[in-house]
Design a protein around this motif. Structure first.
Motif, PDB file in Angstrom:
ATOM      1  N   UNK A   1       0.859  -1.183   0.000  1.00 40.42           N
ATOM      2  CA  UNK A   1       0.000   0.000   0.000  1.00 40.42           C
ATOM      3  C   UNK A   1       0.897   1.236   0.000  1.00 40.42           C
ATOM      4  N   UNK A   2       0.882   1.972  -1.101  1.00 38.33           N
ATOM      5  CA  UNK A   2       1.636   3.221  -1.166  1.00 38.33           C
ATOM      6  C   UNK A   2       0.838   4.280  -0.415  1.00 38.33           C
ATOM      7  N   UNK A   3       1.394   4.773   0.677  1.00 33.60           N
ATOM      8  CA  UNK A   3       0.671   5.671   1.572  1.00 33.60           C
ATOM      9  C   UNK A   3       0.469   7.042   0.926  1.00 33.60           C
ATOM     10  N   UNK A   4      -0.773   7.507   0.951  1.00 38.73           N
ATOM     11  CA  UNK A   4      -1.107   8.827   0.404  1.00 38.73           C
ATOM     12  C   UNK A   4      -1.529   9.817   1.480  1.00 38.73           C
ATOM     13  N   UNK A   5      -2.157   9.317   2.545  1.00 35.87           N
ATOM     14  CA  UNK A   5      -2.590  10.186   3.643  1.00 35.87           C
ATOM     15  C   UNK A   5      -2.461   9.456   4.969  1.00 35.87           C
ATOM     16  N   UNK A   6      -2.108  10.214   6.011  1.00 34.15           N
ATOM     17  CA  UNK A   6      -2.053   9.664   7.368  1.00 34.15           C
ATOM     18  C   UNK A   6      -2.789  10.630   8.295  1.00 34.15           C
ATOM     19  N   UNK A   7      -3.765  10.102   9.041  1.00 36.65           N
ATOM     20  CA  UNK A   7      -4.521  10.923   9.978  1.00 36.65           C
ATOM     21  C   UNK A   7      -4.373  10.322  11.377  1.00 36.65           C
ATOM     22  N   UNK A   8      -3.796  11.092  12.288  1.00 35.01           N
ATOM     23  CA  UNK A   8      -3.575  10.603  13.641  1.00 35.01           C
ATOM     24  C   UNK A   8      -4.395  11.362  14.659  1.00 35.01           C
ATOM     25  N   UNK A   9      -4.977  10.622  15.602  1.00 39.36           N
ATOM     26  CA  UNK A   9      -5.714  11.228  16.707  1.00 39.36           C
ATOM     27  C   UNK A   9      -5.132  10.723  18.020  1.00 39.36           C
ATOM     28  N   UNK A  10      -4.719  11.672  18.846  1.00 39.64           N
ATOM     29  CA  UNK A  10      -4.129  11.329  20.141  1.00 39.64           C
ATOM     30  C   UNK A  10      -4.936  12.082  21.196  1.00 39.64           C
ATOM     31  N   UNK A  11      -5.946  11.421  21.740  1.00 38.14           N
ATOM     32  CA  UNK A  11      -6.844  12.054  22.726  1.00 38.14           C
ATOM     33  C   UNK A  11      -6.353  11.674  24.123  1.00 38.14           C
ATOM     34  N   UNK A  12      -5.606  12.574  24.738  1.00 38.81           N
ATOM     35  CA  UNK A  12      -4.954  12.287  26.014  1.00 38.81           C
ATOM     36  C   UNK A  12      -5.260  13.367  27.057  1.00 38.81           C
ATOM     37  N   UNK A  13      -6.496  13.820  27.085  1.00 36.77           N
ATOM     38  CA  UNK A  13      -6.931  14.854  28.044  1.00 36.77           C
ATOM     39  C   UNK A  13      -6.106  16.127  27.927  1.00 36.77           C
ATOM     40  N   UNK A  14      -5.778  16.503  26.687  1.00 32.78           N
ATOM     41  CA  UNK A  14      -5.006  17.726  26.479  1.00 32.78           C
ATOM     42  C   UNK A  14      -5.750  18.971  26.941  1.00 32.78           C
ATOM     43  N   UNK A  15      -7.074  18.871  27.043  1.00 28.75           N
ATOM     44  CA  UNK A  15      -7.884  20.031  27.429  1.00 28.75           C
ATOM     45  C   UNK A  15      -7.998  20.197  28.941  1.00 28.75           C
ATOM     46  N   UNK A  16      -7.336  19.341  29.709  1.00 27.51           N
ATOM     47  CA  UNK A  16      -7.437  19.417  31.170  1.00 27.51           C
ATOM     48  C   UNK A  16      -6.249  20.162  31.773  1.00 27.51           C
TER      49      UNK A  16
END
Length: 210
Positions: free
Chosen positions: A158-173
């Motif tokens: 699979x030739x990578x065209x897009x990468x979307x990462x989500x890191x939900x680690x209570x950054x809003x606290x």
């Protein structure tokens, strides 16, 4: 996937390390206009053209490969540690939530066979045998046996065209509530809770003794 601006993850080196650490992922395509998913181990690599790729293989008995074609766009989902966050851990009224780390990779399929497929299998086995006692490798298996196994597989890159990462680690606290969440996760009996606590601690960069 939806990603809150606070949780958007863009560091290429971190994303690559996360994919390698959580390489057992989910390949998502469609069969007869319905979503179809297969759980597979992947190898993150660079191909002969210098493109970042994921290599994998699927059993010929699995109908998913019959609906794949060259250059078709596919989705691969990588998931890391995740944990329930109780509202009782805050010093104010709040709703419970879930913290997690996940990466979605989009790319274009290219089928591989022969030496390319064999090379993929060697890299895959070597990566998971690393550090294990009584380590085995594809090279130590008989040629006839390996050839027979290859006939039952369909390899792809699979030739990578897009990468979307989500890191939900209570950054809003704030630090007080963030540290309290980490403390409760560290004291949990669940391994993933403790693993997520370590990721939260690293993200906020304070001592685990805090």
């Amino acid at each position: 996937m939806y990603i809150h601006p606070l949780n958007r993850w863009k560091d290429d080196a971190e994303l690559g390390a996360f994919i390698q650490k959580n390489a057992f992922a989910t390949l998502v395509t469609q069969i007869d206009n319905r979503p179809w998913a297969t759980h597979l181990p992947f190898v993150l690599d660079e191909n002969k053209d210098g493109n970042t790729v994921l290599s994998g293989h699927i059993a010929k008995a699995n109908p998913q490969w019959r609906n794949l074609s060259e250059n078709m766009e596919v989705l691969v989902i990588f998931q890391g540690p995740h944990a329930y966050i109780s509202s009782s851990w805050y010093n104010h009224e709040n709703v419970p939530t879930w913290n997690y780390m996940a990466v979605h990779v989009y790319g274009k399929i290219r089928f591989i066979e022969g030496e390319e497929l064999l090379d993929h299998l060697k890299k895959l086995v070597n990566s998971y045998e690393d550090g294990r006692p009584n380590r085995i490798s594809v090279e130590t298996m008989s040629e006839n046996y390996v050839a027979k196994q290859l006939k039952a597989l369909v390899g792809f890159e699979i030739v990578i065209t897009e990468v979307h990462g989500s890191k939900k680690l209570s950054q809003n606290r704030d630090d007080v509530n963030h540290q309290n969440i980490v403390k409760n996760l560290q004291e949990s009996n669940f391994h993933q809770d403790r693993e997520l606590a370590e990721e939260m601690r690293k993200e906020r960069s304070y001592s685990s003794k805090t």
